[in-house]
Design an enzyme around this catalytic site. Structure first.
Site, short mmCIF file in Angstrom:
data_model
loop_
_atom_site.label_atom_id
_atom_site.label_comp_id
_atom_site.label_asym_id
_atom_site.label_seq_id
_atom_site.Cartn_x
_atom_site.Cartn_y
_atom_site.Cartn_z
N GLN A 180 46.91 1.16 31.97
CA GLN A 180 46.30 0.73 33.24
C GLN A 180 47.10 -0.37 33.93
OE1 GLN A 180 43.97 2.26 34.78
NE2 GLN A 180 43.07 3.54 33.16
N CYS B 124 37.06 9.27 30.18
CA CYS B 124 37.27 9.81 28.84
C CYS B 124 35.99 9.80 28.01
CB CYS B 124 38.35 9.03 28.12
SG CYS B 124 39.93 9.23 28.92
N THR C 88 60.48 20.74 23.45
CA THR C 88 61.34 20.91 24.63
C THR C 88 60.97 19.89 25.71
OG1 THR C 88 61.70 23.25 24.19
CG2 THR C 88 61.95 22.55 26.48
N GLY D 67 51.92 8.72 32.81
CA GLY D 67 52.41 9.14 34.12
C GLY D 67 51.31 9.28 35.15
#
Lengths: 391, 391
Positions: free
Chosen positions: A178, A324, A236, A199
């Site tokens: 945050q 959440c 990847t 992100g």
């Protein structure tokens, strides 16, 4: 869809500049960054640049940045690295108000051989530093203290704690999900070992995060697999999102001042307006030590969920508790740790702004929320004519 | 950039239809799928649909699908769930030719209290099933057998192994990252407990994967955090990519037949052409038990890297070893397990096709690769006039 989005601590809009930076890698340039051919290698070179941009935002060296899939993975990676690198130490210190990514992980470890000390906060959400320092021991493997709380917005004194821990052989980790993008963060000034970044909290896409690991900090990978991220995170490379995160870090770096001034002023206008216009409205969190974009207000004797639903009909997006923990009926563990009474904790709403908000939006909320609260209170069995029926 | 992309086992192009499905969630609809407001909830409903589509591709129930950030995370999740749910069992069985996501994880566990049995393959890459069955024991916590090998393309008899394991209390997991999207996979017919899927191997974006967990299989989360994925994987849902993965699964489901026919026929034309036109070229992998899109050919006495670089100049993208081990000079562990001699393993090239390839591209490679091989061999100290100097 026309919304007034004030839920930026839950997630943010991808900045158009970020999406522009990503698009070539979602279309033409889909090569695997680890491939030998130039079609993959050119993607790899963009990832190098993205890493430099993320590092620059927090004044780290690019080699100290590991890309992950989210803030939760960054947290898990930090914690696993610390405990695997110090297998004999079985004590952990954290706070009572951490995000579930840390809270639930440490609850799991507490059931699996670790002793966890949960540092309390006071009624303003301020951390009890003496309690923290008193519990440091030779057995402490890691101290995890979030940089800023996602619900109250209260900022913890990471620099000060880091200084105190500097002379001890204890890994210091901060969940700064945050903070980074909203506050200036300089890891060279702060003696942190590891720091988690997400992100999608700073206008990059969902599904990408980063972990800062200070040079010299012992490391062991959490996501074991291929050689990616210099053997520190298999899988990847999520090239388009990593490149987007680089662009987003570059952008928010130039917006930090605007967040501290224009966004802060909108937040204050919203907060002052609501506290003034709504009786029995209480601010949660210390007024002068908070994220500039966040306000958390309890509207006593009604349910936050009901407020959210009625705001939703006007297109206003906010949060009750953290996103959440939504879906559960328990009041927020953060507000409970602050000792907010049940009747107030249940009616708490978090507004979290961004540079995309406008004063006009703020005024709309200040005008339209008070009548919603009044209507809900008129239906509430616990409320009558502005006074509480129960004591 | 005009390329002939034959490296689809490393990563694939995002299908345009997939990107179209993702775009609204990368732009206007950026809400957090777990939020109470409709702006987030509408994203949550799209994730429900995506889960149904992924489930449909493998004939699972939607509740049996957990979204992850990649195939590597799916593998780690499966393995951790198995060993945490069976803490007294300390034995693991896997193959010598697994992807690094499994290989390196089990090598880590082998150093941390587990006994790992590595099942060998023969010179055609075929698994020694008797060896596998002989090593099953009361102490075996998990058997991990990849569905199809990423380098050789050889398919393992998962149905047969599942049947053999059915009567035992052993978790059976398959890394099916290379199989799902290229072969028909029906988890109801196969008694697997867990199966890993990767998005970017089937024309979804990088940074998203899934784990199938059969109903009734004991589970413990690897990514501990928020309540997402019904408490089975913490972290804000990567909505755009999950929605993209749903669309990709729907699409590849309708392309499986084309892969088995048109793509297979292109692969055969490529393989036959190269084996016929280049002396000392050897096929790696059993001819009739391979993924229809993959061919792995060793060009003796020269370096794969040199071949790749020269192909790269013509815009041809392929792989030497797997992309995940590139960057290292060691020959592929898969080819070594198959007993391919050093001089041949070093010069192996994997071509992996997709529905986006054309016969014209295949013909271009069949025409242009032989002179490259010839030129490189003329420069090689180990090769002279078509004959080997060393014995």
């Amino acid at each position: 869809m026309d919304v007034i989005y004030m839920d930026n601590n839950a997630t943010t809009k991808i900045a158009p500049e970020v999406l522009d930076a990503m698009m070539p890698y979602l279309t033409d340039y889909y090569g695997n960054a680890s491939s030998m051919h130039n079609f993959g290698g050119m993607v790899g070179r963009q990832i190098v640049e993205a890493r430099e941009k993320v590092a620059a935002l927090i004044n780290a060296d690019p080699g100290e940045i590991i890309f992950t899939s989210c803030g939760t993975e960054s947290d898990s990676t930090a914690v696993h690295a610390a405990i695997r690198s110090n297998p004999s130490k079985k004590h952990i210190i954290t706070t009572r108000v951490e995000h579930p990514a840390i809270k639930n992980l440490y609850e799991y470890l507490a059931k699996n051989g670790y002793r966890v000390t949960w540092v309390p906060v006071d009624s303003e959400g301020v951390l009890d530093l003496d309690f923290l320092y008193d519990h440091l021991s030779e057995d402490t493997a890691i101290v995890s203290i979030m940089w800023a709380n996602n619900e109250s917005g209260v900022i913890f004194p990471i620099d000060e704690i880091a200084e105190k821990l500097a002379s001890r052989k204890i890994v210091f980790h901060s969940d700064a999900v945050q903070a980074v993008g909203k506050l200036p963060v300089d890891v060279k000034k702060t003696g942190l070992n590891m720091m988690s970044i997400s992100g999608h909290k700073l206008h990059a896409p969902k599904g990408v995060g980063a972990l800062y690991v200070k040079k010299g900090t012992k490391f062991s990978p959490f996501m074991i697999g291929g050689h990616q991220e210099r053997n520190r995170r298999g899988g990847t490379e999520n090239s388009a999102s990593i490149i987007g995160m680089g662009k987003a870090c570059e952008l928010v770096g130039s917006h930090i001042e605007e967040i501290d001034t224009r966004v802060r002023s909108m937040r204050d206008r919203l907060e002052d307006g609501l506290l003034k216009n709504v009786p029995n409205a209480l601010l949660n969190g210390k007024k002068d030590a908070r994220l500039p974009n966040t306000t958390n207000i309890s509207f006593e004797y009604i349910e936050g969920e009901a407020i959210l639903l009625m705001m939703d009909q006007l297109g206003i997006c906010a949060s009750s508790g953290s996103a959440c923990t939504s879906g559960s009926l328990e009041p927020s563990h953060v507000l409970r740790a602050m000792g907010v009474p049940f009747t107030a904790a249940h009616g708490s709403i978090r507004f979290s702004l961004s540079t995309y908000n406008t004063e006009k939006e703020v005024d709309f909320v200040v005008e339209n929320l008070p009548p919603i609260i009044e209507r809900l209170r008129n239906m509430s069995p616990f409320w009558k004519e502005g006074a509480c029926k129960v004591q």
